[in-house]
Design a protein around this motif. Structure first.
Motif, PDB file in Angstrom:
ATOM      1  N   GLN A 134      -5.070  14.661   1.184  1.00  0.00           N
ATOM      2  CA  GLN A 134      -4.766  16.028   0.768  1.00  0.00           C
ATOM      3  C   GLN A 134      -3.733  15.976  -0.347  1.00  0.00           C
ATOM      4  OE1 GLN A 134      -3.417  18.613   3.924  1.00  0.00           O
ATOM      5  NE2 GLN A 134      -3.496  20.427   2.666  1.00  0.00           N
ATOM      6  N   ASN A 135      -4.103  16.573  -1.470  1.00  0.00           N
ATOM      7  CA  ASN A 135      -3.235  16.560  -2.653  1.00  0.00           C
ATOM      8  C   ASN A 135      -2.809  15.139  -3.029  1.00  0.00           C
ATOM      9  OD1 ASN A 135      -3.281  19.409  -2.817  1.00  0.00           O
ATOM     10  ND2 ASN A 135      -1.607  19.534  -1.325  1.00  0.00           N
ATOM     11  N   GLY A 136      -3.745  14.205  -2.858  1.00  0.00           N
ATOM     12  CA  GLY A 136      -3.481  12.831  -3.245  1.00  0.00           C
ATOM     13  C   GLY A 136      -2.684  12.025  -2.237  1.00  0.00           C
ATOM     14  N   HIS A 137      -2.315  12.622  -1.096  1.00  0.00           N
ATOM     15  CA  HIS A 137      -1.537  11.928  -0.069  1.00  0.00           C
ATOM     16  C   HIS A 137      -2.457  11.522   1.081  1.00  0.00           C
ATOM     17  CE1 HIS A 137       1.770  13.786  -2.281  1.00  0.00           C
ATOM     18  NE2 HIS A 137       2.612  13.019  -1.605  1.00  0.00           N
ATOM     19  N   PHE A 138      -2.336  10.264   1.503  1.00  0.00           N
ATOM     20  CA  PHE A 138      -3.103   9.803   2.654  1.00  0.00           C
ATOM     21  C   PHE A 138      -2.458  10.325   3.936  1.00  0.00           C
ATOM     22  CE2 PHE A 138      -3.846   6.164  -0.375  1.00  0.00           C
ATOM     23  CZ  PHE A 138      -5.158   6.522  -0.671  1.00  0.00           C
ATOM     24  N   SER A 139      -3.284  10.688   4.901  1.00  0.00           N
ATOM     25  CA  SER A 139      -2.748  11.205   6.164  1.00  0.00           C
ATOM     26  C   SER A 139      -2.006  10.122   6.934  1.00  0.00           C
ATOM     27  CB  SER A 139      -3.883  11.769   7.022  1.00  0.00           C
ATOM     28  OG  SER A 139      -4.862  10.772   7.287  1.00  0.00           O
ATOM     29  N   THR A 140      -2.394   8.864   6.748  1.00  0.00           N
ATOM     30  CA  THR A 140      -1.709   7.747   7.398  1.00  0.00           C
ATOM     31  C   THR A 140      -2.055   6.449   6.674  1.00  0.00           C
ATOM     32  OG1 THR A 140      -1.378   6.560   9.487  1.00  0.00           O
ATOM     33  CG2 THR A 140      -3.607   7.335   9.024  1.00  0.00           C
ATOM     34  N   ILE A 141      -1.161   5.491   6.783  1.00  0.00           N
ATOM     35  CA  ILE A 141      -1.469   4.121   6.335  1.00  0.00           C
ATOM     36  C   ILE A 141      -1.200   3.142   7.476  1.00  0.00           C
ATOM     37  CG2 ILE A 141      -1.096   4.536   3.868  1.00  0.00           C
ATOM     38  CD1 ILE A 141       1.692   3.342   4.167  1.00  0.00           C
ATOM     39  N   LEU A 142      -1.040   3.697   8.682  1.00  0.00           N
ATOM     40  CA  LEU A 142      -0.867   2.860   9.871  1.00  0.00           C
ATOM     41  C   LEU A 142      -2.240   2.397  10.332  1.00  0.00           C
ATOM     42  CD1 LEU A 142       1.844   4.973  11.742  1.00  0.00           C
ATOM     43  CD2 LEU A 142       2.184   2.947  10.312  1.00  0.00           C
ATOM     44  N   LEU A 143      -2.724   1.372   9.671  1.00  0.00           N
ATOM     45  CA  LEU A 143      -4.085   0.876   9.876  1.00  0.00           C
ATOM     46  C   LEU A 143      -4.052  -0.619  10.150  1.00  0.00           C
ATOM     47  CD1 LEU A 143      -5.552   2.680   6.736  1.00  0.00           C
ATOM     48  CD2 LEU A 143      -5.786   3.477   9.087  1.00  0.00           C
ATOM     49  N   SER A 144      -5.184  -1.165  10.520  1.00  0.00           N
ATOM     50  CA  SER A 144      -5.293  -2.614  10.664  1.00  0.00           C
ATOM     51  C   SER A 144      -5.216  -3.264   9.285  1.00  0.00           C
ATOM     52  CB  SER A 144      -6.613  -2.974  11.343  1.00  0.00           C
ATOM     53  OG  SER A 144      -7.711  -2.690  10.476  1.00  0.00           O
ATOM     54  N   ASP A 145      -4.990  -4.576   9.252  1.00  0.00           N
ATOM     55  CA  ASP A 145      -4.885  -5.281   7.967  1.00  0.00           C
ATOM     56  C   ASP A 145      -6.158  -5.105   7.137  1.00  0.00           C
ATOM     57  OD1 ASP A 145      -2.384  -6.135   8.596  1.00  0.00           O
ATOM     58  OD2 ASP A 145      -3.000  -8.112   9.306  1.00  0.00           O
ATOM     59  N   LEU A 178       0.843  -1.191   0.000  1.00  0.00           N
ATOM     60  CA  LEU A 178       0.000   0.000   0.000  1.00  0.00           C
ATOM     61  C   LEU A 178       0.876   1.239   0.000  1.00  0.00           C
ATOM     62  CD1 LEU A 178      -2.845   1.234   0.183  1.00  0.00           C
ATOM     63  CD2 LEU A 178      -2.641   1.111   2.681  1.00  0.00           C
ATOM     64  N   PHE A 179       0.818   2.020  -1.073  1.00  0.00           N
ATOM     65  CA  PHE A 179       1.571   3.271  -1.140  1.00  0.00           C
ATOM     66  C   PHE A 179       0.842   4.351  -0.346  1.00  0.00           C
ATOM     67  CE2 PHE A 179       2.866   0.883  -4.872  1.00  0.00           C
ATOM     68  CZ  PHE A 179       4.239   1.046  -4.858  1.00  0.00           C
ATOM     69  N   ASN A 180       1.595   5.356   0.094  1.00  0.00           N
ATOM     70  CA  ASN A 180       1.000   6.384   0.954  1.00  0.00           C
ATOM     71  C   ASN A 180       0.374   7.531   0.175  1.00  0.00           C
ATOM     72  OD1 ASN A 180       3.238   7.685  -0.016  1.00  0.00           O
ATOM     73  ND2 ASN A 180       4.162   8.109   1.969  1.00  0.00           N
ATOM     74  N   ARG A 181       0.284   7.386  -1.144  1.00  0.00           N
ATOM     75  CA  ARG A 181      -0.349   8.422  -1.944  1.00  0.00           C
ATOM     76  C   ARG A 181      -0.916   7.808  -3.219  1.00  0.00           C
ATOM     77  NH1 ARG A 181       3.313  10.705  -5.912  1.00  0.00           N
ATOM     78  NH2 ARG A 181       5.342   9.656  -5.829  1.00  0.00           N
ATOM     79  N   ILE A 182      -1.750   8.565  -3.884  1.00  0.00           N
ATOM     80  CA  ILE A 182      -2.334   8.127  -5.147  1.00  0.00           C
ATOM     81  C   ILE A 182      -1.319   8.382  -6.251  1.00  0.00           C
ATOM     82  CG2 ILE A 182      -4.265   8.368  -6.728  1.00  0.00           C
ATOM     83  CD1 ILE A 182      -5.125   7.424  -3.994  1.00  0.00           C
TER      84      ILE A 182
END
Length: 572
Positions: free
Chosen positions: A462-473, A430-434
Motif C-alpha cells: 500500500q502506497n509502496g510500503h510492504f505490509s511485512t518483511i518478516l518472512l522466511s529467507d 531488504l527495505f520495507n518499502r519501494i
C-alpha cells in the motif's frame, strides 16, 4: 573537534546571544539580594509611618515600591532565563540532529570496502552507543553555560560587597572545582577503556542471535560462547563502568557540598579575619546559597560532557577513517552501452575487509554483454563475490580498468554507470518499502509480482510500503527479486539468489526470470553452485584462487548431461 566546538559552530550568533542573556540573568538575580537587604533594613518606626500605604491587591505589603521592583525583577529573570535556555537548547538540538545526519551521510556515501573494513559491529556501536552520549553531552552544554553566567553574575555582586571576600570565595571555588576534576578525570578514563569493549560485545550479541541454530546443537560450544564471549565481556565492562561511576558519583557528591563548605567557612572563619557588616555578611551568604543551584547544575553537566567527549573521540576516529567517495551526480545519464570489459583488473584486499589482507584478485580479463546470462562459479574464497562487486562498481580496482563499451570508468562517470546496475548479494538488505519508484501504478505492478512470486498470501503493498518483511529467507529473496525487477536496470547481478529457494522457485528463477531478463536485452551475472542449471548460461566464468581459470560455453551432448566448450581463459 571537541564537544564545545560542535555546539558553538552550529550557530555562533545564537550562542553569543544566549551567553549575553545568561550573564544578564545572573547579574539581575544578584540585584535581588540588595533589594531584600534594603527591605529588611527598615526600622519598625519607618514601617509604622507608612502603614496606611501598604495595601496592595488586598494584601499588607511592606514598602510597595521595593516589592513591585522585586517581583518585576523576578518576572524579568524568569522570562530572560527561559529565553536564554530555549535559545541554547535549540542550538543543542540542532547540533545533535546535524551530528546524527552527518554520520548517516558519511556512512551512506562511504566506499563499501571501507564500511566492510571498519566492521558492522563497530559502526553499530558508535551509532547506537556513542552518538546518544554525544547528544547528552551537547544537550548539557546550554545548562552549563547558563549556570556559569549566573555564577559570574553573583561573583560580580560579591566583589562589589567585599573584594577581599570575593577573592577568597573565588579561590575556594577554584580549589573545589580542581579537586573535583581529579576523580572525574580518572572516572572518565575508565569509561574510555570500556568503550572499545562494546564493539566486541556487539559482535558477540550478533553471534548469539544469528548463530543460535549452531549453538543449540552443541552444549559445550554454547556454554563456552556464553562464558568466554558474553559473560566475560559484560563483567569487564561492568567493572570498568562501575569504577568510573563510583568515582564520578563521589566527585558529584563532593561538588554538591562545595557551596555549603564555602558558606560555612565564610560564616564561621572568614568573618573573623575580614571586617564585614551584618548586611554584607547576609548578602554574601544569600549569594552563596543562590549559587548552590547553578554550581550543582555545573557539576551535573560536567560528567555528561566528559563522557560525551570520550564518545566524540571515537566518532572523530570513525570520521577520519570513513572517507566520502568523490563522485559526480547521477543526474548525468550514462551513455547506452552493450558490453563491459574488465582489462587486467586487480583488487588488493589490503584496502578491504579485515582478515583478507593477503588475498588478491586478478589480473582478470573478461567481457560481459547485454542479452547474455553469465554464470560465475568457483569454490569458497575463489574471488567470485569480489569480482562481482567490482563489476557493480562497489569495489574500485587497485589496478587495471573497467570499460563500458570504450568508455573507462572513473570518478566522473562511476555514479552514472552504477545507476544502470542492480544487484542482490548474499548479504542483501531488504527495505520495507519501494524506494525511488515514482510510478503511480506501483502498487498494482507490485501486487502482480507478488502473485507471480507466490507471496500474495504473505505480503500486501500500500502506497509502496510492504505490509511485512518478516518472512522466511527464501521469501525475502523473492521480495528482493521483485524490487530488482521494478528497477529495470541494464545489468543484473545475483549472488547465490537461489540458494534458499525450494525446488519450484529455484526452477522458476533459472528457467523463467533469467531468460526473461536476457530477452529484454539485459546483461545478467549469476554467482551460483547449481550445476544442474549450467546449460542455461550463455557463458560460465570459472574462478580459482582469485583468478579466472577458464571461460566455457555450455552445450548439450547426447548421453552426457552437459559438456563445456573451452574459450580463451580470462587471465593474464
Amino acid at each position: 573537534m571537541k564537544l564545545f566546538d560542535v555546539f558553538v559552530k552550529e550557530s555562533p550568533n545564537k550562542v553569543f546571544i544566549g551567553l549575553i542573556t545568561g550573564v544578564i540573568t545572573g547579574v539581575t538575580f544578584s540585584f535581588l539580594i540588595p533589594l531584600v537587604l534594603i527591605a529588611l533594613d527598615y526600622s519598625g518606626q519607618e514601617l509604622q509611618e507608612v502603614a496606611s500605604e501598604r495595601k496592595w491587591l488586598m494584601l499588607e505589603v511592606n514598602n510597595p515600591v521595593l516589592a513591585m521592583v522585586f517581583f518585576a525583577t523576578c518576572i524579568f529573570i524568569i522570562v530572560l532565563k527561559t529565553f536564554s535556555q530555549s535559545l541554547m537548547a535549540s542550538v543543542a538540538l540542532n547540533a545533535a540532529s546535524n551530528l546524527r545526519l552527518n554520520i548517516y551521510r558519511r556512512i551512506n556515501s562511504a566506499p563499501i570496502a571501507q564500511i566492510e573494513s571498519l566492521g558492522q559491529s563497530k559502526l553499530v556501536s558508535i551509532v547506537t552507543g556513542d552518538i546518544p552520549r554525544i547528544i547528552a553531552g551537547v544537550s548539557a552544554i546550554p545548562d552549563l553555560m547558563i549556570s556559569l553566567m549566573s555564577v559570574f553574575g553573583v561573583l560580580a555582586f560579591m566583589a562589589f560587597i567585599s573584594f577581599q571576600t570575593f577573592l577568597f570565595i573565588l579561590a575556594t571555588i577554584v580549589f573545589g572545582l580542581v579537586t573535583y576534576q581529579v576523580p572525574l578525570m580518572i572516572g572518565q578514563r575508565y569509561y574510555a577503556k570500556a568503550r572499545p569493549l562494546y564493539d566486541k560485545l556487539h559482535e558477540s550479541i550478533r553471534g548469539i542471535i544469528f548463530g543460535a541454530k549452531e549453538l543449540k546443537l552443541n552444549e559445550e560450544k554454547r556454554e563456552a560462547f556464553y562464558k568466554e564471549d558474553l559473560e566475560s565481556l559484560e563483567l569487564e565492562i561492568r567493572k570498568k563502568e562501575k569504577t568510573g561511576f563510583i568515582l564520578m558519583q563521589g566527585a558529584n557528591n563532593y561538588g554538591d557540598l562545595i557551596s555549603f563548605l564555602v558558606v560555612g567557612v565564610v560564616t564561621f572563619i572568614i568573618s573573623n579575619y575580614i571586617k564585614l557588616s551584618n548586611a554584607q555578611l547576609v548578602g554574601v551568604v544569600m549569594a552563596l546559597i543562590y549559587m548552590i543551584s547553578p554550581i550543582h547544575a555545573i557539576l551535573q553537566c560536567l560528567p555528561l560532557i566528559s563522557v560525551g567527549n570520550v564518545s566524540l573521540g571515537r566518532l572523530n576516529w570513525l570520521l577520519d577513517n570513513l572517507h566520502e567517495e568523490v563522485l559526480q551526480s547521477t543526474r548525468v545519464k550514462a551513455p547506452e552501452w552493450q558490453k563491459i570489459y574488465l582489462k587486467n583488473v586487480c583488487y588488493d584486499y589490503s584496502h578491504g575487509a579485515e582478515g583478507k589482507e593477503k588475498f588478491q584478485l586478478g589480473p582478470v580479463n573478461l567481457t560481459l554483454s547485454k542479452g547474455e546470462v553469465t554464470y560465475i562459479v568457483g569454490g569458497n574464497g575463489s574471488g567470485k563475490s569480489t569480482m562481482s562487486k567490482m563489476i557493480t562498481q562497489h569495489y574500485l580496482p587497485s589496478a587495471g580498468t573497467i570499460y563500458f563499451d570504450n568508455v573507462p570508468v572513473d570518478e566522473a562517470n562511476r555514479a552514472s554507470y552504477r545507476h544502470t546496475i542492480t544487484s542482490i548479494y548474499s548479504d542483501y538488505y531488504l527495505f520495507n518499502r519501494i524506494l525511488g519508484h515514482k510510478d503511480s501504478d506501483v502498487d498494482t505492478i507490485v501486487s502482480d509480482y507478488l502473485v507471480e512470486l507466490g507471496l500474495a498470501e504473505k505480503v500486501t503493498v500500500q502506497n509502496g510500503h510492504f505490509s511485512t518483511i518478516l518472512l522466511s529467507d527464501g521469501q525475502k529473496r523473492r521480495l528482493a527479486l521483485l524490487v530488482a525487477l521494478l528497477e529495470n536496470r541494464d545489468l543484473y547481478v545475483f549472488d547465490e539468489w537461489a540458494a534458499d529457494q525450494d525446488p519450484s522457485f529455484k526452477d522458476t528463477f533459472y528457467n523463467h526470470y533469467l531468460p526473461l531478463l536476457r530477452n529484454q536485452g539485459k546483461a545478467v551475472v549469476v554467482i551460483t553452485h547449481d550445476d544442474r542449471y549450467f546449460d542455461l548460461a550463455d557463458k560460465i566464468i570459472w574462478m580459482e584462487s582469485g583468478n579466472v581459470s577458464r571461460t566455457t560455453t555450455p552445450g548439450v551432448l547426447g548421453t552426457d548431461i552437459y559438456h563445456f566448450k573451452d574459450e580463451k581463459a580470462g587471465t593474464t
